[in-house]
Design a protein around this motif. Structure first.
Motif, PDB file in Angstrom:
ATOM      1  N   ILE A 167       0.887  -1.113   0.014  1.00 44.40           N
ATOM      2  CA  ILE A 167      -0.020   0.070   0.116  1.00 44.40           C
ATOM      3  C   ILE A 167       1.009   1.339   0.169  1.00 44.40           C
ATOM      4  N   PRO A 168       1.820   1.221   0.869  1.00 43.93           N
ATOM      5  CA  PRO A 168       2.655   2.572   0.845  1.00 43.93           C
ATOM      6  C   PRO A 168       3.478   2.684  -0.481  1.00 43.93           C
ATOM      7  N   THR A 169       3.742   1.700  -1.215  1.00 47.14           N
ATOM      8  CA  THR A 169       4.500   1.883  -2.291  1.00 47.14           C
ATOM      9  C   THR A 169       3.545   2.252  -3.505  1.00 47.14           C
ATOM     10  N   ILE A 170       2.282   2.074  -3.571  1.00 48.47           N
ATOM     11  CA  ILE A 170       1.206   2.500  -4.291  1.00 48.47           C
ATOM     12  C   ILE A 170       0.865   4.154  -4.107  1.00 48.47           C
ATOM     13  N   PHE A 171       0.826   4.732  -2.800  1.00 52.26           N
ATOM     14  CA  PHE A 171       0.592   5.824  -2.372  1.00 52.26           C
ATOM     15  C   PHE A 171       1.751   6.621  -1.997  1.00 52.26           C
ATOM     16  N   ARG A 172       3.152   6.363  -1.827  1.00 49.91           N
ATOM     17  CA  ARG A 172       4.111   6.956  -1.946  1.00 49.91           C
ATOM     18  C   ARG A 172       4.331   8.367  -2.652  1.00 49.91           C
ATOM     19  N   LYS A 173       4.213   9.355  -1.765  1.00 53.50           N
ATOM     20  CA  LYS A 173       4.519  10.745  -2.596  1.00 53.50           C
ATOM     21  C   LYS A 173       3.238  11.005  -3.343  1.00 53.50           C
ATOM     22  N   ALA A 174       2.094  10.559  -3.077  1.00 55.41           N
ATOM     23  CA  ALA A 174       0.837  10.527  -4.067  1.00 55.41           C
ATOM     24  C   ALA A 174       0.326  12.313  -3.712  1.00 55.41           C
ATOM     25  N   GLN A 175      -0.152  12.638  -4.759  1.00 54.50           N
ATOM     26  CA  GLN A 175      -0.907  13.801  -4.831  1.00 54.50           C
ATOM     27  C   GLN A 175      -2.259  13.904  -5.563  1.00 54.50           C
ATOM     28  N   ASN A 176      -3.020  14.721  -5.014  1.00 57.08           N
ATOM     29  CA  ASN A 176      -4.380  15.009  -5.794  1.00 57.08           C
ATOM     30  C   ASN A 176      -4.165  16.045  -6.883  1.00 57.08           C
ATOM     31  N   LYS A 177      -4.260  15.548  -8.155  1.00 54.06           N
ATOM     32  CA  LYS A 177      -4.138  16.491  -9.264  1.00 54.06           C
ATOM     33  C   LYS A 177      -5.482  16.902  -9.672  1.00 54.06           C
ATOM     34  N   ILE A 178      -6.670  16.502  -9.188  1.00 59.50           N
ATOM     35  CA  ILE A 178      -7.826  16.885  -9.758  1.00 59.50           C
ATOM     36  C   ILE A 178      -8.344  18.175  -8.574  1.00 59.50           C
ATOM     37  N   GLN A 179      -8.088  19.192  -9.199  1.00 56.61           N
ATOM     38  CA  GLN A 179      -8.275  20.541  -8.160  1.00 56.61           C
ATOM     39  C   GLN A 179      -9.832  20.674  -7.673  1.00 56.61           C
ATOM     40  N   ASP A 180     -10.564  20.567  -8.946  1.00 59.12           N
ATOM     41  CA  ASP A 180     -11.909  20.805  -8.915  1.00 59.12           C
ATOM     42  C   ASP A 180     -12.818  19.745  -8.184  1.00 59.12           C
TER      43      ASP A 180
END
Length: 362
Positions: free
Chosen positions: A88-101
């Motif tokens: 799970i941390p490998t998938i979400f590592r440094k993840a960011q939301n790019k959908i600002q709307d």
């Protein structure tokens, strides 16, 4: 329940909507990865399976929110799940939301929530995701093509290497996982596997390393959708630099398309000193080579050749994509002689192909 073609069409249509807002294919695939994983985890929870995702960051927390609250909670969820080690941390590592709307984020959440993904066959889920990865690789602006080796090329190499049940396979520059998945498909399609062999294939056989977070997370999700790996287990993919250190593990097969190019030349002394091919070599009149001074730099594909050979078990096999220049330039021909004369012996099946299979004769 929607047909697979209808699911694909809806996902692509919404990708087009988000691209109009400036979101790249790569951004879209990443957001889809996060949300799809959370939705599938929610479905397993409802079936009584254990989950390592805290309740506060589970799928229902997204479904229950709207507007700015949804966007804020989504960002918090991505940050929290990227901490620690494991799949799970490998998938979400440094993840960011790019959908600002928030409205568009809500629409994508609703779209994914409208399907029962556990009822979609593994083949269909994998086909959908592979299609998204290929589309992303075709997006020149994203630069994702460097992590996506053409599948016909991968298939040709795997067909030559013929992985077998019980063997371990490694790709030290795995990108989005094409070689690992092709090896998985080859074994599953060419052999009748018993229960233990299936368990080994899905949980222990495949290993990869990727230095960049984005393709690493896509690789883990790609494997996961093919039924490879488990959220309660360690990730089959490490986020690391394969040239920085030797992990110590050895494998029956190494299949890879290493990074190449003068702009990527390795100049770090701490890396170069660990490689025979990070040094200059001199040949005396009798044809004997001796290792000399450390080089100022070396193309990564040269160092990867040595690393891949090191990763093989005795009797292991290597399938690697190489530049034609390695076989056409005298200094690279010398490289093969140096490698074979520095305590290793290798059999070269062909020097006229860009893609070459090697059998390890240590």
């Amino acid at each position: 329940m929607s047909t697979s073609s209808a699911i694909v069409q809806r996902l692509w249509n919404y990708c087009t909507v988000l691209r109009d807002d400036g979101l790249s294919y790569g951004d879209y695939v990443e957001q889809l990865t996060y949300l799809l994983f959370l939705k599938m985890d929610d479905e397993r929870r409802k079936m009584g399976d254990p989950s390592t995702i805290p309740d506060a960051y589970a799928w229902q927390g997204l479904i229950a929110r709207d507007g700015p609250d949804l966007e804020s909670h989504y960002r918090e969820t991505l940050l929290a799940l990227g901490v620690g080690s494991g799949l799970i941390p490998t998938i979400f590592r440094k993840a960011q939301n790019k959908i600002q709307d928030p409205a568009k984020l809500r629409r994508l959440v609703t779209l994914i929530d409208g399907e029962t993904w556990s009822r979609v066959s593994v083949d269909v889920k994998a086909e959908i995701y592979e299609g998204l990865l290929e589309k992303n690789a075709q997006d020149v602006k994203s630069g994702a093509g460097q992590y996506f080796t053409p599948r016909p090329l991968i298939q040709a190499i795997v067909d030559v290497m013929q992985p077998r049940p019980g063997e371990t396979v490694c790709d030290p520059a795995c990108g989005t996982g094409g070689f690992l998945l092709a090896a998985y498909d080859y074994v599953s399609n060419h052999y009748t596997l018993d229960r233990d062999q299936w368990r080994h294939l899905r949980q222990d056989a495949l290993h990869g390393t990727e230095i960049v977070d984005a393709p690493a997370r896509l690789c883990v999700m790609n494997l996961y959708l093919h039924g490879i790996g488990h959220e309660l287990a360690e990730s089959p993919i490490r986020v690391d630099d394969s040239l920085a250190s030797d992990p110590g593990d050895r494998f029956d097969l190494v299949l890879t398309n290493p990074p190449f190019g003068k702009k990527l030349a390795i100049e770090t002394e701490d890396i170069l000193k660990n490689f025979d091919l990070g040094h200059a070599w001199k040949q005396d009149k009798e044809g004997v080579f001796a290792k000399g001074d450390l080089l100022d730099k070396q193309p990564p594909q040269i160092l990867f050749i040595e690393r891949c050979l090191d990763l093989l078990k005795p009797g292991g096999r290597l399938g690697i994509v190489l530049l034609e220049s390695i076989f056409g330039m005298p200094k690279y021909i010398d490289t093969w002689s140096i490698t074979s004369r520095s305590g290793r012996r290798y059999w070269r099946s062909s020097r006229s192909l860009k893609t070459v299979s090697y059998t390890h004769l240590r």
